[in-house]
Scaffold this motif. Structure first.
Motif, short mmCIF file in Angstrom:
data_model
loop_
_atom_site.label_atom_id
_atom_site.label_comp_id
_atom_site.label_asym_id
_atom_site.label_seq_id
_atom_site.Cartn_x
_atom_site.Cartn_y
_atom_site.Cartn_z
N TYR A 196 24.29 121.55 13.13
CA TYR A 196 24.25 122.91 12.60
C TYR A 196 24.93 122.97 11.25
N PHE A 203 22.15 126.98 5.25
CA PHE A 203 21.63 128.06 6.08
C PHE A 203 20.82 129.03 5.22
N VAL A 257 17.41 127.59 4.16
CA VAL A 257 16.33 127.65 5.16
C VAL A 257 15.68 129.03 5.15
N TRP A 258 16.50 130.08 4.95
CA TRP A 258 15.99 131.45 5.01
C TRP A 258 15.62 132.00 3.64
N ILE A 314 22.12 127.12 11.88
CA ILE A 314 20.76 126.66 12.10
C ILE A 314 20.78 125.33 12.83
N ARG A 315 19.63 124.94 13.32
CA ARG A 315 19.48 123.63 13.97
C ARG A 315 18.13 123.05 13.56
N ARG A 319 15.40 124.75 11.19
CA ARG A 319 14.41 125.72 11.65
C ARG A 319 14.97 127.14 11.54
N ARG A 320 14.06 128.09 11.32
CA ARG A 320 14.41 129.50 11.39
C ARG A 320 14.39 129.93 12.86
N GLU A 321 15.46 130.57 13.29
CA GLU A 321 15.56 130.97 14.69
C GLU A 321 16.19 132.35 14.81
N ARG A 329 11.94 130.52 17.94
CA ARG A 329 11.73 129.85 16.65
C ARG A 329 10.66 130.56 15.84
#
Length: 839
Positions: free
Chosen positions: A10, A21, A24-25, A565-566, A569-571, A587
């Motif tokens: 993470y 983070f 990713v977004w 995050i992991r 991926r967007r979660e 996801r």
């Protein structure tokens, strides 16, 4: 507290680690921004595009008022005037009111509910581009000197090819039908998001009241828009293929169009009102400093209005010769709807009385809404009375009532919402001083324009006339109304100036600038591309008021589940639809061009039809089919439960009826059932209106009808067996039942064709409607077969792993809906066969 089993997987757990983070977004830059699926980006696009359509429609309204400012005016010729008022109503009702409110919902709902994005982000992008392309199709009619001129309601027979032989009506029918796809997809998306993606602890009873308003509105759209879509398809089919749906000589009825149109049209009034009232219910407590009075009563009133609004569509048809009993029932329903409306208004007034309101610009627009909408409601009660309606029908009294309800009930709250949520869009505050000028110009201009129209209408001035002679008592009233429209336009122009100015010179907005209690203000404006580093637990309807720890800490340090995050991926978090308890990790997709490509393909398919370029339409359909196939090819994520923080261990997705994809499929089936029910209504209506025109030929045998019913049952049954096999990870069995589902769909399709083959769709309206119903069922059978083969191919090609059976689970639900439609269609055909006619 440890967030995950392996913290090295993470990022973003500390301030110094936020970069990956946020990466990713992050929203793509440059031309790639068009591929964004973020609810923030899509929501703003809906809002800004809708406001552009509003400005265009407002300009057209000024042309109308300029034409009517004096008797005998020749500013516009008759044909141009008809085009102008038609396009004004079309843009306002179809391309402004619903889309801009859905835009606010798309933007705000995840923020208010504690989700990082909407559950189906690609569906939001697809819906926006459908809306944009549909609006372009409608507006492009001006470029071809073929703007629609039959009114925003497109009544037949005026809009049939006999009276409108050019393509102007085609622009309206095809463009609006395509744009309606956006509204329906947004409805499914919002229903699923509200039910399946809320913060921990946010039960239905703790949802922000705005979410309740949007949830009921979305259900109303899912049920109310299909009749218009079906009506538009039938009318366009009559124009293109010369089918006799509305031809009285062949058993058709022009009133069928009115029924289908107003089955959509009157619920639409409340579809427009409810989100705006939800904005009022959200903003009002902020400026009073107290929670909304009567939260439970308000929610009950909204739910009641959602039901009652579907029982009064013939309110608009009192002068068409309906039976007296029908008039009485619809009059009673039209009066009854005032009860839940009044409950909401009294709850707002009680909230005002519970504190000392701050007279900010949004608060002024709320007060303007209360004053204007209540006056519009009173004239609505007058029009619910049949004798009065007969006198005032199609007069300027109705024009005044309509605008008091829609502008007072929607535009004034909307402008208040712009001032209230502007910091979310720009990070700056709009001017309070200019805002007060905007309000008073709009309030004075609006009432000057439309209050006098009540008198104009009572003096006998009909709607939609391009000019009038002197000496009828309308001269000064029309002049004052036109002057008022210019004052109203000045207020809107000042708002545009203020909005553009504040983006550069407005005061920087602090965190929670209004002192609100809802979660969308947790982060300082402008918030980043995501919504929450960690999703905070919720203990009340006003968490920022009742949980001081949320604002005492910096936003990125607020405790919650699913921090970071992991796997890049967007979660976000999926929840139980009722309790709001965390169920699974959901996801979400990254930016993609596929939904835009699908919308473009459909736009080509629809647009080329206007010019009769059917081969181009076929190419567009193929593009759309490829895009949808690529869209669905991605594997269904699943995984073992992992630590999500705050004591929650959550798996990736769940495979049961609480899954977001299953709720989305149920919402889709609801829309399809409403479409099918609209066709059934058309069949039964024409059967009743012209019983002697049952068809041009008898059904030779009940055998194909019974065969269709059995095949429909097989579609549903094999789909269900495929679900059970998938749940038990029986790969071969799931693939086999998927193939059997597809084969059963093909057999049902063949049986329906065999049953209808003797019926000539050009001979009678009823025969044409039966074929239309069969065509709709055939499309659903094709989709069912395609999805079943799709699932089988994915399993046989090794694309599916153990536990990834959501496609099988959802196919079973869709197959049941399709099977039910086949059985219902067969039952109608069987009734006709036993009666001895083609119906």
């Amino acid at each position: 507290m440890s967030v995950v089993e392996n913290p090295s997987d993470y990022s973003g757990t500390r301030k110094g680690e936020d970069k990956s983070f946020e990466g990713v977004w992050d929203t793509p830059k440059g031309i790639r921004r068009l591929s964004s699926v973020s609810h923030r980006v899509v929501g703003r696009r809906f809002i800004y595009t809708g406001f552009v359509f509003f400005l265009i429609a407002g300009f057209l309204a000024l042309l109308v008022r300029t034409q009517l400012i004096v008797p005998g005016n020749t500013f516009l010729d008759l044909e141009t005037y008809n085009q102008v008022f038609t396009m004004h109503g079309t843009l306002m009702m179809f391309l402004f009111a619903i889309p801009i409110l859905e835009g606010f919902a798309v933007y705000l709902i995840p923020l208010m509910l504690g989700a990082r994005d909407l559950i189906f982000p690609r569906l939001g992008q697809f819906g926006y581009y459908c809306y944009l392309f549909g609006g372009i199709i409608v507006l492009s009619s001006f470029l071809f000197d073929a703007a629609p001129d039959g009114g925003w309601f497109m009544y037949v027979p005026l809009s049939t090819s006999a009276f409108t032989p050019d393509v102007s009506a085609d622009f309206w029918l095809i463009g609006i039908t395509f744009a309606e796809i956006a509204s329906v997809t947004a409805a499914v998306e919002l229903i699923t998001a509200i039910l399946c993606a809320r913060a921990p602890g946010m039960s239905l009873a703790k949802m922000p009241v705005f979410a309740w308003y949007i949830l009921i509105t979305a259900f109303m759209i899912a049920i109310g828009f299909p009749p218009l879509i079906i009506g538009s398809i039938l009318l366009e089919s009559e124009r293109l293929l010369d089918l006799p749906f509305f031809d009285p000589a062949l058993g058709g009825d022009p009133l069928l169009w009115q029924h289908l149109f107003w089955l959509f049209g009157h619920p639409e009034v409340y579809i427009i009102f409810l989100p705006a009232a939800g904005m009022v219910a959200t903003m009002l407590p902020t400026f009073v400093g107290k929670p909304l009075f009567g939260y439970g009563f308000t929610v009950a009133a909204v739910v009641s209005m959602g039901f009652i609004s579907f029982g009064l569509w013939a309110h608009h048809m009192f002068t068409t010769g309906l039976p007296i009993l029908s008039l009485s029932l619809f009059s009673a329903a039209s009066t009854m709807v005032t009860i839940p409306t009044g409950v909401q208004i009294f709850c707002f007034i009680a909230t005002l009385a519970s504190g000392r309101p701050r007279l900010t610009t949004p608060m002024l627009f709320i007060l303007g809404f209360l004053a204007i909408f209540v006056l519009g409601g009173l004239t609505g009660v007058m029009l619910a009375s049949v004798p009065f309606n007969w006198q005032a029908h199609d007069s300027y009294f109705v024009v005044a009532h309509l605008h008091y309800v829609l502008i007072g009930g929607m535009v004034f709250p909307l402008f208040g919402a712009f001032y209230y949520w502007a910091p979310h869009f720009t990070g700056r505050m709009m001017s309070e001083r200019l805002g007060r000028w905007v309000f008073w110009l709009m309030f004075i201009g609006f009432n000057t324009t439309f209050l006098l129209m009540h008198v104009t209408g009572l003096r006998g001035m009909p709607r939609r006339v391009a000019t009038y002679p002197e000496g009828l008592g309308w001269d000064r009233l029309n002049m004052l109304s036109s002057i008022g429209s210019y004052i109203l336009a000045a207020g809107i122009a000042l708002f545009v100036f203020d909005f553009l100015r504040h983006k550069r010179k407005g005061a920087v907005a602090p965190r929670d600038p209004w002192g609100a209690g809802t979660l969308e203000w947790l982060y300082p404006p402008v918030t980043p591309g995501f919504n929450f580093h960690a999703i905070p637990p919720v203990k009340s309807r006003e968490p920022l008021w009742d949980q001081p720890e949320l604002l005492d800490n910096e936003a990125h340090r607020v405790e919650g589940v699913m921090r970071g995050i992991r796997d890049g991926r967007r979660e976000t978090m999926g929840c139980d639809p009722v309790s709001g308890e965390p169920l699974y990790i959901l996801r979400l997709p990254h930016p993609t061009w596929i939904p835009m490509l699908a919308a473009f393909g459909l736009a080509v398919l629809f647009g080329a039809t206007i010019a009769s370029f059917y081969w181009v339409s076929a190419v567009g359909g193929a593009i759309a089919l490829v895009a949808f196939t690529l869209w669905g090819w991605e594997p269904s994520d699943s995984g073992v439960a992992r630590d999500a923080g705050m004591g929650h261990r959550l798996p990736v997705n769940v495979v049961d009826r609480r899954s977001h994809t299953h709720v989305g499929v149920v919402g889709t089936v609801l829309v399809l059932m409403a479409l099918f029910a609209s066709l059934v209504f058309g069949v039964l209506y024409l059967w009743n209106v012209a019983p002697g025109m049952a068809g041009a030929a008898r059904l030779p045998s009940v055998l194909p009808v019974v065969g269709a019913a059995l095949a429909g049952l097989a579609v549903a049954g094999f789909g269900q067996l495929g679900r059970h096999a998938g749940l038990k990870d029986r790969f071969a069995g799931a693939a086999l039942f998927a193939l059997l589902t597809a084969i059963s769909a093909g057999l049902a399709l063949w049986a329906l064709w065999a049953a209808l083959k003797p019926i000539d769709p050009w001979a009678t309206a009823l025969g044409a409607t039966l074929w239309a119903m069969a065509a709709f069922v055939a499309v659903n059978l094709f989709v069912t077969a395609y999805c079943a083969l799709f699932n089988a191919v994915r399993r046989l090609s090794g694309q599916v792993e153990a536990g990834q059976c959501l496609p099988d689970f959802n196919l079973a639900t869709y197959a049941k809906g399709t099977g039910l439609m086949v059985v219902a269609t067969a039952a109608i055909y069987l009734a006709g066969a036993l009666q001895g006619g083609a119906g």
